[in-house]
Scaffold this motif. Sequence first.
Motif, mmCIF file in Angstrom:
data_model
loop_
_atom_site.group_PDB
_atom_site.id
_atom_site.type_symbol
_atom_site.label_atom_id
_atom_site.label_comp_id
_atom_site.label_asym_id
_atom_site.label_seq_id
_atom_site.Cartn_x
_atom_site.Cartn_y
_atom_site.Cartn_z
ATOM 1 N N ALA A 191 -32.446 54.329 -30.107
ATOM 2 C CA ALA A 191 -31.915 54.030 -28.781
ATOM 3 C C ALA A 191 -31.564 55.333 -28.068
ATOM 4 C CB ALA A 191 -30.680 53.140 -28.897
ATOM 5 N N ASN A 276 -30.417 46.833 -22.670
ATOM 6 C CA ASN A 276 -30.386 46.367 -24.060
ATOM 7 C C ASN A 276 -29.020 46.613 -24.701
ATOM 8 O OD1 ASN A 276 -33.074 45.452 -24.102
ATOM 9 N ND2 ASN A 276 -33.836 47.503 -24.591
ATOM 10 N N TYR A 278 -25.747 45.085 -26.423
ATOM 11 C CA TYR A 278 -25.331 43.921 -27.186
ATOM 12 C C TYR A 278 -23.905 44.125 -27.683
ATOM 13 C CZ TYR A 278 -30.196 42.348 -27.309
ATOM 14 O OH TYR A 278 -31.455 41.912 -26.981
ATOM 15 N N HIS A 334 -33.110 49.142 -36.094
ATOM 16 C CA HIS A 334 -32.659 49.746 -34.841
ATOM 17 C C HIS A 334 -31.547 50.749 -35.137
ATOM 18 C CE1 HIS A 334 -34.810 47.087 -32.028
ATOM 19 N NE2 HIS A 334 -34.601 46.131 -32.928
ATOM 20 N N ALA A 336 -28.918 51.907 -33.447
ATOM 21 C CA ALA A 336 -28.158 51.573 -32.250
ATOM 22 C C ALA A 336 -27.068 52.602 -32.002
ATOM 23 C CB ALA A 336 -27.551 50.179 -32.385
ATOM 24 N N TRP A 339 -21.912 52.234 -27.540
ATOM 25 C CA TRP A 339 -21.813 52.524 -26.110
ATOM 26 C C TRP A 339 -20.385 52.389 -25.598
ATOM 27 C CZ3 TRP A 339 -26.114 54.767 -24.779
ATOM 28 C CH2 TRP A 339 -26.388 55.041 -23.440
ATOM 29 N N VAL A 350 -23.091 48.007 -28.341
ATOM 30 C CA VAL A 350 -24.128 48.926 -28.803
ATOM 31 C C VAL A 350 -25.348 48.828 -27.894
ATOM 32 C CG1 VAL A 350 -23.388 48.892 -31.208
ATOM 33 C CG2 VAL A 350 -25.071 47.210 -30.410
ATOM 34 N N ARG A 351 -26.083 49.940 -27.847
ATOM 35 C CA ARG A 351 -27.350 49.959 -27.115
ATOM 36 C C ARG A 351 -28.471 50.155 -28.120
ATOM 37 N NH1 ARG A 351 -29.014 53.734 -21.872
ATOM 38 N NH2 ARG A 351 -31.043 52.719 -21.501
ATOM 39 N N ILE A 352 -29.481 49.313 -28.044
ATOM 40 C CA ILE A 352 -30.620 49.423 -28.940
ATOM 41 C C ILE A 352 -31.867 49.762 -28.130
ATOM 42 C CG2 ILE A 352 -29.596 47.786 -30.561
ATOM 43 C CD1 ILE A 352 -31.524 45.688 -29.574
#
Length: 1059
Positions: A191, A276, A278, A334, A336, A339, A350-352
């Motif tokens: 990411a 992206n 989550y 991922h 991740a 964030w 989290v950003r993936i």
Amino acid sequence: MPKAKQKWVPARSVDPDFIIPSKTSKALVIKDSSRNAQHYPLASSDNRRGDLFPQSVNNHTLSKGTTKQAEQPNTIDNNHLLRFVNPNLEISGTLPTLTAAKGIRNASQSTVAISGVKPMSESMQMLSNGQEAESLEDLMRKTANVAINGEPSAKPTLLPGHRSRLDIYAHKYVPYWLKAINESFAVTVHAPHIRRIDFDVYHSSFAGTQFQRHLPAVKLPPPSSPLGLQVNAISTETYGTYWHERLTNEASAQAAQNDTFALFNIDLVLVNAADNLYRFKMPGLREGAPRIDLGDILLIRPFILPLMATITQEAQLWSQERNGIAPAFIGIEHHAVVWSLIRRDEFVLVRIGKELPRGTKCNIVIPLQIHKNAPAWRAVQQIGPHIVDENQPWISSMLFSTSGVQQRTLAKGAFDLDWYDEQLNFEQQRAVQAVVDAKYGILPYLISGPPGTGKTKTMVEIALQLISAPHKIKPHLLVCAPSDAAADTLLVRLSAQLSQAQLFRLNNWTRLTSEVPGEVRPYCYLDENQLHALPDFETMMSFEVVVTTCRDANMLITAGLANKDLAHLAARTVLAICPGAIDTSKLLHWTALLVDEAAQATEPEVLIPIAVVAPPHDDSKSSDSSFSPQIVMAGDEYQLGPRLTSTALAESAGKYDTAGLEISLFQRIFARPLYADHPLSRSYGLRPLTRNMLPMIRPPFANLIRNYRSHPAILTTSSALFYSDTLIPERPETSPVMLSWPRWPKKSKNVWPVMFYSHSGPDNVESILEGDGTGSGSLLNHSEARITVELVLDLLDHINNKDTPTHRGDYLKAEDIIVLSPFRAQVNLLRQMFRSSGYYDIRIGPLEAFQGLESRVVVVCTTRTRLGQHPHPPAKFVNEDKSRNLGMIDEPKRFNVAMTRAQEALIVIGNAEVLSVTRDGCWLSFLRFCTRNNLCAGGKAEWFGKNTSRERVDTSMGKLERAMRYAESLQGETNGERHDVHSLADTDTLGNNIQPDSFKFKLQGTMIDLDQQMWEMQIGEEDEEIIRQEEEADDDRYVFNGHFDGPNLDGEESEEGTQ
């Protein structure tokens, strides 16, 4: 037709037995007398809680290890596991491994950790081979003490000879097919990272490309393999290797602990499809277990829920060959990026790098965050080789102090500084003057500050005096603390005297702005991304005081702002213009390093700011010590030290050996002969300096002795145990309404607000489906919690009742109360019970959370009340707690922290027999103190009648206790109640002899609640003679815990004054 749901309830006497693993699938295998197998597949786990039984348990008859799903299976609720187990049972082994008395080898990971202790019969051995078993109902009776469709017995009992125990330190259960997903091959998807400060760009902004330098790569060993310690003693020759081994093992322990925080079979909630982003919930985030920060990398492996009937067998087949990816796994890992976080609600954003398919579940693993360990490694690698370098005497002197400056004359008796804080006491002023004068040599100056003596207050005054005193070069200070909270406290106090142009709070870019207190934010700097960063070079160099944490001082090294880097830059620049025109030894930007709460930081952590202020390479060419940076550290080596992962892991004993890492630099230096054996050290009773003691080494330390926090009754035990009976209580008067609480055991005019509440209610085991998987905090005590709530609410009602006769408008707020326990499960139970009663503001937490804090009322819940029964030793359970770094017994630093948080009232709840079962000197002293002075409640103190032997532990009265009892006797005389001082001193309430000449004490300090008339009373000639005899009996003092109870020299000021 579906079968009715079976009801599982406790039964009477049963014979605990065992559960057998299946060789061919993740299931429990039960065989009946016809030798037909019954398989009970185990369900998937949810979050960090592994389901030990499925929602449906197959009762269909199978054969030869194959699994067949019944059309209408019976149901067993997952939460019934602990209802199966009698609290008195002893179960050997751990989840998910099954063992019996001699052990069942190659047990499946899907089995339940229940077994008997009686010898294995032949049938048991056959069962361990999967050849024989019994019906489910009979198995549950034998393993879990239950009856089918029956009523619970009033008091479950065990058959003779069948002592069993549930292993409360069992690991959480995770089905193998979920573990296989984490073991499978995968394609990595990264990411985008958060845009942060680029230190190379920052350095080139003022150094240019020609003089830009690059930090050497940090050599980090793999964290998966702990080392056996080869270097057992630290020295100048072994320094680098010594810390290399311990940091390696600590990193290995961190990686192992992160494994216990892994999440399985969870849902990720989509928050922002465009980026992206989550969200998921991370249990334990609020309490820092695990510790996750902005920008950390988490490994996320998505999968599609499989057909439960076949997934176990498929995973077992995959594990044998490991071809391709694991069943149900989609083959992507991922990386991740964290964030954002909301620690209070335990949410992680989290950003993936790629959107997750709909309907997928995920496993999440927390890898070791290398960037958090690198600063300490770099500092060790940077400083270690220079300790033996003859061109670097400064580092060797600071880390291995061997010699100081001789003092041959007495100093003047007055201080010549203009004080910013006019409330400083004599000892604090003397410490500040010594640092400003800097006549003690090139040595670290140490300030020993017991609880409530004003360490931080002294450090703030030192900082202000150093920047205002005349110097040959303009002073710039680096002020550090081990934690953000402690650093924020320093900044807030400094901000009362310094402007934003003088003072700067350096934060790591990973710190969330929402976690920075409002009064601190004006002194911080944020970049265009609203992340913490460094201001431009010119602004950064203009700050007179920079406050940060020990670890975050690494930002200065990375940015090229350490003394050595700045001198190197200046020297190369001048060398290019006018060779030989500069002496680099005088190129010193950082003139002093101040470290508050230094005893809570590991030595490698403190090496980071030391590397920042270390002088240029050739500073030894200068004979002027004014160009050598000063190091001042304040702390208390008798409170909790550094928090280490290696000691927190339940299974770490003997594996992650970090012996020595728990000893701070502050503690290690204070133990060196130059400090420990000094004639003016605390261990000698703080004798005054006189002419006949000269010449001597000028003391590079100060001892703070005046406690402004606690009532003297609260202070007395810790003063005697840890501080050589040197503490003087100076707290203002305790609230009369607090002392009028009728529940205080001491029924006299001079109430001592200390209570030991004797309690023997049984401790219990928290559900092994809860907790962090390591067993930490799995102990609780319901009756102790009920007593705690009842006492606290009664105290609140009494103080806040306006009709109380002693009420003078003094109210007790809920936030003025601390309730602590060393067990996390008890903390959670206490929170639940108080909040269910409507009290949300009472501060409840683990003991470690309250170090450095204080409160009007403190309640200490010891929780452990169970003693081992024959044939086990009485200390069986206490020793198990100790082996896992839990509890408060034989933990002197934890004991000291717990006993010194209270200001006006201290209540300790516990089982005296358990607390003294190991003959712990701390608890023996406290319990005898309470017994001598009638401070016990809730039960009789008969536990000491079994053994009155002191067993080399001195539990006699300390100076504060003698002073308070003596003051009571004097006040009794003024009230017409003649008390014979000598009769009071003959024996205590346990019948222990007390020598009259050791009872008398020359009063000093403010003795709270003993009436000011005591200061006006004349001590008779007989009393003076007793005091004189005590002062002459120097050679008969008792040595306890390494501290010599030196001569009574109270109140005598020496001629030298400031020494």
